[in-house]
Design a protein around this motif. Structure first.
Motif, short mmCIF file in Angstrom:
data_model
loop_
_atom_site.label_atom_id
_atom_site.label_comp_id
_atom_site.label_asym_id
_atom_site.label_seq_id
_atom_site.Cartn_x
_atom_site.Cartn_y
_atom_site.Cartn_z
N TYR A 12 0.97 -1.30 -0.13
CA TYR A 12 -0.10 -0.02 0.19
C TYR A 12 0.80 1.11 -0.05
N LEU A 13 2.14 1.20 0.52
CA LEU A 13 3.11 2.17 0.43
C LEU A 13 3.87 2.60 -0.38
N ILE A 14 4.15 1.59 -1.20
CA ILE A 14 5.12 1.63 -2.31
C ILE A 14 4.87 3.09 -3.29
N PRO A 15 3.61 3.41 -3.51
CA PRO A 15 3.31 4.54 -4.28
C PRO A 15 3.77 5.86 -3.78
N LEU A 16 4.20 5.65 -2.55
CA LEU A 16 4.92 7.08 -1.81
C LEU A 16 6.23 7.50 -2.61
N ILE A 17 6.87 6.35 -3.05
CA ILE A 17 8.16 6.63 -3.78
C ILE A 17 7.89 7.64 -4.66
N PRO A 18 7.06 7.25 -5.84
CA PRO A 18 7.19 8.41 -7.11
C PRO A 18 6.25 9.28 -6.49
N LEU A 19 5.27 9.47 -5.77
CA LEU A 19 4.36 10.63 -5.23
C LEU A 19 5.46 11.63 -4.39
N THR A 20 6.18 11.01 -3.39
CA THR A 20 7.07 11.92 -2.86
C THR A 20 7.98 12.66 -3.70
N GLY A 21 8.43 12.24 -4.90
CA GLY A 21 9.63 12.66 -5.64
C GLY A 21 8.80 13.82 -6.56
N LEU A 22 7.35 13.57 -6.96
CA LEU A 22 6.46 14.54 -7.69
C LEU A 22 6.64 15.73 -6.85
N SER A 23 5.99 15.55 -5.49
CA SER A 23 5.66 16.48 -4.62
C SER A 23 6.82 17.38 -4.26
N ALA A 24 7.98 16.86 -4.31
CA ALA A 24 9.28 17.50 -3.82
C ALA A 24 9.71 18.42 -5.26
N ILE A 25 9.53 17.99 -6.37
CA ILE A 25 9.70 18.79 -7.63
C ILE A 25 8.56 19.83 -7.66
N PHE A 26 7.39 19.67 -7.70
CA PHE A 26 6.49 20.76 -7.51
C PHE A 26 6.63 21.69 -6.43
N THR A 27 7.06 21.42 -5.17
CA THR A 27 7.29 22.22 -4.10
C THR A 27 8.44 22.99 -4.66
N ALA A 28 9.41 22.56 -4.97
CA ALA A 28 10.62 23.40 -5.46
C ALA A 28 10.36 24.37 -6.44
N VAL A 29 9.53 24.08 -7.45
CA VAL A 29 9.18 25.18 -8.36
C VAL A 29 8.37 26.11 -7.83
N LEU A 30 7.39 25.86 -6.98
CA LEU A 30 6.70 26.65 -6.21
C LEU A 30 7.62 27.83 -5.35
N THR A 31 8.49 27.15 -4.87
CA THR A 31 9.40 27.62 -3.65
C THR A 31 10.15 28.72 -4.57
N ALA A 32 11.03 28.39 -5.76
CA ALA A 32 11.71 28.90 -6.69
C ALA A 32 11.11 30.25 -7.30
N ARG A 33 9.72 29.99 -7.27
CA ARG A 33 9.00 31.12 -7.94
C ARG A 33 8.29 32.07 -6.83
N ASN A 34 8.84 31.88 -5.52
CA ASN A 34 8.34 32.49 -4.47
C ASN A 34 7.06 32.56 -4.32
N ARG A 35 6.31 31.29 -4.31
CA ARG A 35 4.98 30.89 -4.22
C ARG A 35 4.94 30.23 -2.88
N LEU A 36 5.40 30.81 -1.84
CA LEU A 36 5.66 29.91 -0.40
C LEU A 36 4.35 29.61 0.35
N ALA A 37 3.55 30.27 0.07
CA ALA A 37 2.20 29.80 0.89
C ALA A 37 1.71 28.82 0.32
N PHE A 38 1.70 28.23 -1.08
CA PHE A 38 1.13 27.22 -1.91
C PHE A 38 2.04 26.00 -1.44
#
Length: 188
Positions: A12-38
């Protein structure tokens, strides 16, 4: 019986591996663009799913309610981040253009981080081994003690990196090394 439960939960937890990677990428894009609240509010989506799953289904599903809630929560978090990125026209476009120097450099750095993380995680395994060898209940005590420390360090780390990384990125991209040095000095 514990091993079978662990294997079952792992599926049940194996999908966390790619999902965590996508979340980190998306969060990094938002952070780099100063969208810190999101970037900082997105994990709340995941937490809400876990809470709902535990309170709504734990009496029927047991520990599986936590595993399913965690996986569905992270999936919902990734979807929420993707929607925000799409609305801001910041959704990264994934395309392969071969092994460019940037990709080669990234892979080299990835190996270094993977080796460092492996050593760090091996340290945790050694800690758990010695805690288990000292008697019953000590692994739980060690884990709970570590959770308190990780919570405090994690909150501080997220707060500082969320606030500092966009400024550091901007300083380095404009080759303002004196400004970057000042940022490092101030936040150290």
């Amino acid at each position: 019986q514990q091993l079978m439960l662990t294997r079952s939960l792992c599926s049940y937890l194996i999908p966390l591996i790619p999902l965590t990677g996508l979340s980190a990428i998306f969060t990094a894009v938002l952070t780099a663009r100063n969208r810190l609240a999101f970037a900082t509010l997105a994990p709340a989506v995941s937490t809400l799913f876990v809470i709902f799953s535990i309170y709504g289904f734990a009496h029927r599903w047991g520990i599986y309610a936590f595993a399913i809630g965690t996986t569905l929560g992270l999936a919902a978090q990734v979807v929420a981040l993707a929607v925000v990125l799409k609305r801001l026209d910041l959704l990264p476009r994934f395309q392969w253009s071969g092994f460019t120097p940037a990709i080669t450099s990234f892979l080299r750095q990835l190996v270094i981080v993977a080796v460092g993380s492996s050593i760090f995680n091996l340290t945790d395994m050694v800690d758990l081994y010695y805690a288990a060898a000292t008697g019953p209940g000590n692994v739980s005590a060690l884990n709970y003690g570590n959770k308190v420390v990780v919570m405090i360090v994690g909150l501080a780390g997220v707060a500082v990196t969320t606030a500092v990384l966009p400024h550091m990125s901007k300083a380095f991209s404009t080759r303002d090394f004196a400004g970057a040095k000042q940022i490092i000095h101030t936040y150290s």
